[in-house]
Write a protein that holds these residues in place. Structure first.
Motif, PDB file in Angstrom:
ATOM      1  N   PHE A 162       0.853  -1.193   0.000  1.00  0.00           N
ATOM      2  CA  PHE A 162       0.000   0.000   0.000  1.00  0.00           C
ATOM      3  C   PHE A 162       0.888   1.242   0.000  1.00  0.00           C
ATOM      4  O   PHE A 162       1.745   1.399   0.874  1.00  0.00           O
ATOM      5  CB  PHE A 162      -0.923  -0.004   1.226  1.00  0.00           C
ATOM      6  CG  PHE A 162      -1.795  -1.224   1.301  1.00  0.00           C
ATOM      7  CD1 PHE A 162      -2.988  -1.282   0.600  1.00  0.00           C
ATOM      8  CD2 PHE A 162      -1.404  -2.325   2.055  1.00  0.00           C
ATOM      9  CE1 PHE A 162      -3.803  -2.405   0.662  1.00  0.00           C
ATOM     10  CE2 PHE A 162      -2.198  -3.460   2.120  1.00  0.00           C
ATOM     11  CZ  PHE A 162      -3.404  -3.504   1.414  1.00  0.00           C
ATOM     12  N   PHE A 163       0.689   2.099  -0.999  1.00  0.00           N
ATOM     13  CA  PHE A 163       1.485   3.314  -1.144  1.00  0.00           C
ATOM     14  C   PHE A 163       0.573   4.521  -0.904  1.00  0.00           C
ATOM     15  O   PHE A 163      -0.129   4.975  -1.807  1.00  0.00           O
ATOM     16  CB  PHE A 163       2.111   3.379  -2.541  1.00  0.00           C
ATOM     17  CG  PHE A 163       2.898   2.148  -2.921  1.00  0.00           C
ATOM     18  CD1 PHE A 163       3.963   1.724  -2.139  1.00  0.00           C
ATOM     19  CD2 PHE A 163       2.570   1.408  -4.053  1.00  0.00           C
ATOM     20  CE1 PHE A 163       4.691   0.598  -2.477  1.00  0.00           C
ATOM     21  CE2 PHE A 163       3.287   0.286  -4.401  1.00  0.00           C
ATOM     22  CZ  PHE A 163       4.362  -0.134  -3.619  1.00  0.00           C
ATOM     23  N   ASP A 164       0.605   5.034   0.320  1.00  0.00           N
ATOM     24  CA  ASP A 164      -0.278   6.145   0.678  1.00  0.00           C
ATOM     25  C   ASP A 164       0.049   7.414  -0.105  1.00  0.00           C
ATOM     26  O   ASP A 164      -0.848   8.186  -0.452  1.00  0.00           O
ATOM     27  CB  ASP A 164      -0.175   6.430   2.177  1.00  0.00           C
ATOM     28  CG  ASP A 164      -0.886   5.372   3.015  1.00  0.00           C
ATOM     29  OD1 ASP A 164      -1.820   4.738   2.491  1.00  0.00           O
ATOM     30  OD2 ASP A 164      -0.510   5.177   4.184  1.00  0.00           O
ATOM     31  N   ALA A 165       1.339   7.642  -0.369  1.00  0.00           N
ATOM     32  CA  ALA A 165       1.740   8.887  -1.026  1.00  0.00           C
ATOM     33  C   ALA A 165       1.076   9.040  -2.394  1.00  0.00           C
ATOM     34  O   ALA A 165       0.671  10.136  -2.788  1.00  0.00           O
ATOM     35  CB  ALA A 165       3.252   8.949  -1.164  1.00  0.00           C
ATOM     36  N   SER A 166       0.964   7.908  -3.121  1.00  0.00           N
ATOM     37  CA  SER A 166       0.356   7.965  -4.454  1.00  0.00           C
ATOM     38  C   SER A 166      -1.054   7.392  -4.473  1.00  0.00           C
ATOM     39  O   SER A 166      -1.657   7.270  -5.548  1.00  0.00           O
ATOM     40  CB  SER A 166       1.215   7.205  -5.463  1.00  0.00           C
ATOM     41  OG  SER A 166       1.317   5.838  -5.093  1.00  0.00           O
ATOM     42  N   LYS A 186     -10.279 -14.793   0.665  1.00  0.00           N
ATOM     43  CA  LYS A 186      -9.782 -14.118   1.872  1.00  0.00           C
ATOM     44  C   LYS A 186      -8.701 -13.102   1.509  1.00  0.00           C
ATOM     45  O   LYS A 186      -8.733 -11.951   1.964  1.00  0.00           O
ATOM     46  CB  LYS A 186      -9.236 -15.154   2.845  1.00  0.00           C
ATOM     47  CG  LYS A 186      -8.572 -14.581   4.101  1.00  0.00           C
ATOM     48  CD  LYS A 186      -8.121 -15.698   5.011  1.00  0.00           C
ATOM     49  CE  LYS A 186      -7.375 -15.163   6.227  1.00  0.00           C
ATOM     50  NZ  LYS A 186      -6.050 -14.617   5.854  1.00  0.00           N
ATOM     51  N   GLU A 187      -7.742 -13.510   0.689  1.00  0.00           N
ATOM     52  CA  GLU A 187      -6.648 -12.616   0.305  1.00  0.00           C
ATOM     53  C   GLU A 187      -7.155 -11.442  -0.534  1.00  0.00           C
ATOM     54  O   GLU A 187      -6.791 -10.281  -0.288  1.00  0.00           O
ATOM     55  CB  GLU A 187      -5.588 -13.399  -0.484  1.00  0.00           C
ATOM     56  CG  GLU A 187      -4.895 -14.494   0.301  1.00  0.00           C
ATOM     57  CD  GLU A 187      -3.778 -13.956   1.179  1.00  0.00           C
ATOM     58  OE1 GLU A 187      -3.510 -12.736   1.125  1.00  0.00           O
ATOM     59  OE2 GLU A 187      -3.174 -14.753   1.913  1.00  0.00           O
ATOM     60  N   PHE A 188      -7.990 -11.742  -1.536  1.00  0.00           N
ATOM     61  CA  PHE A 188      -8.482 -10.683  -2.418  1.00  0.00           C
ATOM     62  C   PHE A 188      -9.337  -9.672  -1.648  1.00  0.00           C
ATOM     63  O   PHE A 188      -9.179  -8.459  -1.797  1.00  0.00           O
ATOM     64  CB  PHE A 188      -9.293 -11.277  -3.568  1.00  0.00           C
ATOM     65  CG  PHE A 188      -8.512 -12.204  -4.471  1.00  0.00           C
ATOM     66  CD1 PHE A 188      -7.134 -12.109  -4.569  1.00  0.00           C
ATOM     67  CD2 PHE A 188      -9.169 -13.178  -5.225  1.00  0.00           C
ATOM     68  CE1 PHE A 188      -6.409 -12.972  -5.405  1.00  0.00           C
ATOM     69  CE2 PHE A 188      -8.459 -14.024  -6.059  1.00  0.00           C
ATOM     70  CZ  PHE A 188      -7.081 -13.937  -6.142  1.00  0.00           C
ATOM     71  N   SER A 189     -10.250 -10.178  -0.817  1.00  0.00           N
ATOM     72  CA  SER A 189     -11.174  -9.274  -0.121  1.00  0.00           C
ATOM     73  C   SER A 189     -10.439  -8.398   0.877  1.00  0.00           C
ATOM     74  O   SER A 189     -10.759  -7.211   1.028  1.00  0.00           O
ATOM     75  CB  SER A 189     -12.281 -10.075   0.566  1.00  0.00           C
ATOM     76  OG  SER A 189     -11.752 -10.930   1.564  1.00  0.00           O
ATOM     77  N   GLN A 190      -9.446  -8.959   1.570  1.00  0.00           N
ATOM     78  CA  GLN A 190      -8.675  -8.150   2.519  1.00  0.00           C
ATOM     79  C   GLN A 190      -7.977  -7.000   1.812  1.00  0.00           C
ATOM     80  O   GLN A 190      -7.968  -5.864   2.305  1.00  0.00           O
ATOM     81  CB  GLN A 190      -7.648  -9.021   3.245  1.00  0.00           C
ATOM     82  CG  GLN A 190      -8.234  -9.918   4.317  1.00  0.00           C
ATOM     83  CD  GLN A 190      -7.179 -10.765   5.000  1.00  0.00           C
ATOM     84  OE1 GLN A 190      -6.042 -10.874   4.531  1.00  0.00           O
ATOM     85  NE2 GLN A 190      -7.553 -11.386   6.108  1.00  0.00           N
ATOM     86  N   PHE A 191      -7.411  -7.278   0.653  1.00  0.00           N
ATOM     87  CA  PHE A 191      -6.702  -6.228  -0.080  1.00  0.00           C
ATOM     88  C   PHE A 191      -7.663  -5.134  -0.540  1.00  0.00           C
ATOM     89  O   PHE A 191      -7.414  -3.940  -0.315  1.00  0.00           O
ATOM     90  CB  PHE A 191      -5.976  -6.836  -1.286  1.00  0.00           C
ATOM     91  CG  PHE A 191      -5.379  -5.809  -2.214  1.00  0.00           C
ATOM     92  CD1 PHE A 191      -4.216  -5.136  -1.882  1.00  0.00           C
ATOM     93  CD2 PHE A 191      -5.993  -5.514  -3.423  1.00  0.00           C
ATOM     94  CE1 PHE A 191      -3.666  -4.183  -2.736  1.00  0.00           C
ATOM     95  CE2 PHE A 191      -5.455  -4.557  -4.282  1.00  0.00           C
ATOM     96  CZ  PHE A 191      -4.283  -3.893  -3.935  1.00  0.00           C
ATOM     97  N   PHE A 192      -8.752  -5.527  -1.179  1.00  0.00           N
ATOM     98  CA  PHE A 192      -9.641  -4.523  -1.747  1.00  0.00           C
ATOM     99  C   PHE A 192     -10.434  -3.777  -0.669  1.00  0.00           C
ATOM    100  O   PHE A 192     -10.758  -2.599  -0.844  1.00  0.00           O
ATOM    101  CB  PHE A 192     -10.566  -5.158  -2.784  1.00  0.00           C
ATOM    102  CG  PHE A 192      -9.851  -5.449  -4.083  1.00  0.00           C
ATOM    103  CD1 PHE A 192      -9.593  -4.431  -4.978  1.00  0.00           C
ATOM    104  CD2 PHE A 192      -9.420  -6.726  -4.383  1.00  0.00           C
ATOM    105  CE1 PHE A 192      -8.917  -4.670  -6.166  1.00  0.00           C
ATOM    106  CE2 PHE A 192      -8.744  -6.994  -5.573  1.00  0.00           C
ATOM    107  CZ  PHE A 192      -8.494  -5.960  -6.462  1.00  0.00           C
ATOM    108  N   ARG A 193     -10.723  -4.428   0.438  1.00  0.00           N
ATOM    109  CA  ARG A 193     -11.351  -3.699   1.546  1.00  0.00           C
ATOM    110  C   ARG A 193     -10.412  -2.601   2.065  1.00  0.00           C
ATOM    111  O   ARG A 193     -10.847  -1.482   2.356  1.00  0.00           O
ATOM    112  CB  ARG A 193     -11.701  -4.666   2.678  1.00  0.00           C
ATOM    113  CG  ARG A 193     -12.929  -5.518   2.416  1.00  0.00           C
ATOM    114  CD  ARG A 193     -13.147  -6.494   3.548  1.00  0.00           C
ATOM    115  NE  ARG A 193     -14.273  -7.385   3.274  1.00  0.00           N
ATOM    116  CZ  ARG A 193     -14.616  -8.417   4.040  1.00  0.00           C
ATOM    117  NH1 ARG A 193     -13.917  -8.667   5.150  1.00  0.00           N
ATOM    118  NH2 ARG A 193     -15.643  -9.177   3.725  1.00  0.00           N
TER     119      ARG A 193
END
Length: 498
Positions: free
Chosen positions: A246-250, A269-276
């Motif tokens: 996760f790149f907050d700056a951009s 589980k992996e996909f939903s955690q990322f997109f959430r």
């Protein structure tokens, strides 16, 4: 789809050779390669040809029977004139099929002995659009230096000679993405009598050409050098099935997906955690890196796309094959080299008989029982992302990974950046595999049982997903010499400019 095991192969198609993965000490009394007879090599060669003719799901898609017969006869004569294991490996008939999923693996004994007998090119390299660059720091040639020739052979010709090992579907040429990390082995296999290596290279920052003599190295030294390769720089991300950044700056999320051989619950589980998390942080864009994804289950590829979809989408694919039987049951084995029993053969026959019906063209096509559970009208996920999407692809993007990229491109849901995928956009071989144990060399020939075709495709032009943007070569070299991931750095630069 089954993903090849990359830890044992000497000659491998979808995914490449794992260089020197075994102990390399071979006792003198255990030498077996020298004992291989001309008859044993030719018997295995002929068996491979016959298995391909009778077992491959669509052998003549990119060739024809007359050309295939002529070419295999020519290869056989080359082996007969010089009946060695190395010559056999360089002239396999399965190279003619242009199928990314075919593979031939040596037995452990032969693999160990072969690795121990070769003298290796000393450095790992990066291969990019027919150009070769040194991929290690602290060597006699600086990192990122472009090679011009080796042993007075232009680099382009060197790559042409190694092209048989760059397995891809049809006419795709980006298979070098997968063989670059094994360049030392492949080149040494072709030049086992040439030592030392006479190398011409271009001095970085100038157009001056310099010459250097590099000594050939032993297998242990070569393997150690390979482990020190600088690119790809996202080694951590490639060490996991799925990895997120996760790149907050951009306001950018990066999801690296290296396989679709996952069960649905683990993948979700992996996909939903990322997109959430991406949605929670209100990011504007995501990058999904599938450059190293060798495929898996197309249903998991569709599941990932559901997190990008803005509307329900068509998820349509099926399987077909020229034969539903085991052509040479006496040589068929499971993953543990156990020969198929009569019960194994009977069960296999029943499975295909129930799930494939013969059509008017002579192909067996998957019926409704085979497609049971396939969700053709796939809804977007509740946590679907609605911002900008960028997909990184390359020659290592194979099978179900190509299908994922095609869903993105077909639905105009993102920008594809990188290079052409390693398997076809219309179809590829996949799904179930059968392994034959060859009696002469004890090699294991793995053949896909079916052809997987997408979106009811009826033709195949022999190409994969073409990128919307390719990293300019000058930018690639600039990023590489700075020790940065070229495709990822280029994408982030595009985002900054926007």
């Amino acid at each position: 789809m089954k993903i090849h095991n990359n830890s044992r192969a000497i000659c491998r198609l979808a995914a490449g050779i794992a260089l020197l993965c075994c102990t390399l000490q071979v006792a003198a009394q255990d030498k077996k390669i020298a004992a291989l007879t001309k008859e044993a090599l030719l018997t295995d060669f002929d068996l491979i040809v016959n298995i391909l003719k009778q077992q491959h799901p669509n052998l003549y898609k990119f060739t024809d029977s007359v050309s295939f017969a002529h070419q295999t006869d020519s290869l056989r004569k080359v082996i007969a004139q010089q009946p060695t294991l190395i010559n056999f490996l360089q002239h396999l008939p399965n190279y003619l099929v242009k199928d990314v999923h075919l593979s031939l693996n040596l037995s452990d004994d032969y693999e160990k002995e072969l690795n121990a007998t070769l003298q290796y090119f000393p450095y790992p390299v990066v291969i990019e659009r027919d150009r070769v660059f040194i991929n290690i720091k602290g060597a006699a040639i600086p990192y990122g230096t472009e090679l011009i020739s080796i042993n007075n052979i232009p680099v382009k010709k060197v790559l042409d000679e190694l092209a048989v090992h760059a397995y891809s579907d049809g006419y795709i040429t980006t298979g070098t993405d997968r063989i670059a990390r094994n360049f030392q082995f492949y080149f040494s296999l072709h030049t086992q009598k040439n030592q030392p290596y006479q190398v011409a290279y271009k001095e970085t920052g100038t157009n001056k050409t310099r010459q250097i003599t590099l000594p050939a190295v032993d297998p242990t030294t070569a393997y150690h050098a390979t482990s020190q390769a600088v690119l790809p720089v996202n080694v951590l991300q490639r060490a996991y099935h799925i990895y997120d950044n996760f790149f907050d700056a951009s306001q950018t999320g990066l999801l690296t997906v290296n396989t679709f051989s996952l069960n649905e619950s683990a993948a979700y589980k992996e996909f939903s955690q990322f997109f959430r998390e991406v949605n929670k942080r209100q990011y504007k864009q995501v990058i999904i890196d599938i450059r190293n994804n060798g495929g898996g289950n197309p249903a998991i590829a569709a599941l990932l796309y559901s997190f990008l979809a803005k509307a329900p989408f068509r998820n349509v694919y099926n399987y077909r094959t020229k034969t539903i039987s085991i052509s040479y049951p006496e040589y068929a084995t499971d993953d543990n080299n156990r020969r198929y029993s009569e019960e194994d053969i009977r069960s296999d026959k029943n499975f295909y008989y129930q799930r494939f019906d013969k059509d008017s063209t002579g192909f067996y096509v998957g019926n409704n029982r085979l497609k049971e559970g396939l969700l053709e009208d796939f809804p977007p996920d509740k946590d679907a992302f609605h911002g900008d999407v960028y997909i990184l692809t390359g020659g290592g993007t194979v099978s179900a990974a190509t299908y994922f990229a095609s869903l993105v491109q077909k639905n105009q849901r993102g920008t594809i950046i990188g290079k052409e995928t390693g398997s076809g956009v219309a179809a590829t071989t996949a799904a179930w595999f059968i392994t034959y144990l060859l009696p002469g060399t004890q090699s294991r020939l793995s053949i896909p049982r079916a052809e997987l075709y997408f979106f009811n495709a009826t033709t195949d032009n022999g190409h994969g997903i073409l990128p919307d943007q390719e990293v300019p070569l000058s930018s690639f070299i600039r990023y590489m010499q700075a020790g940065k991931d070229p495709e990822l750095s280029y994408t982030l630069e595009v985002l900054r400019k926007q």
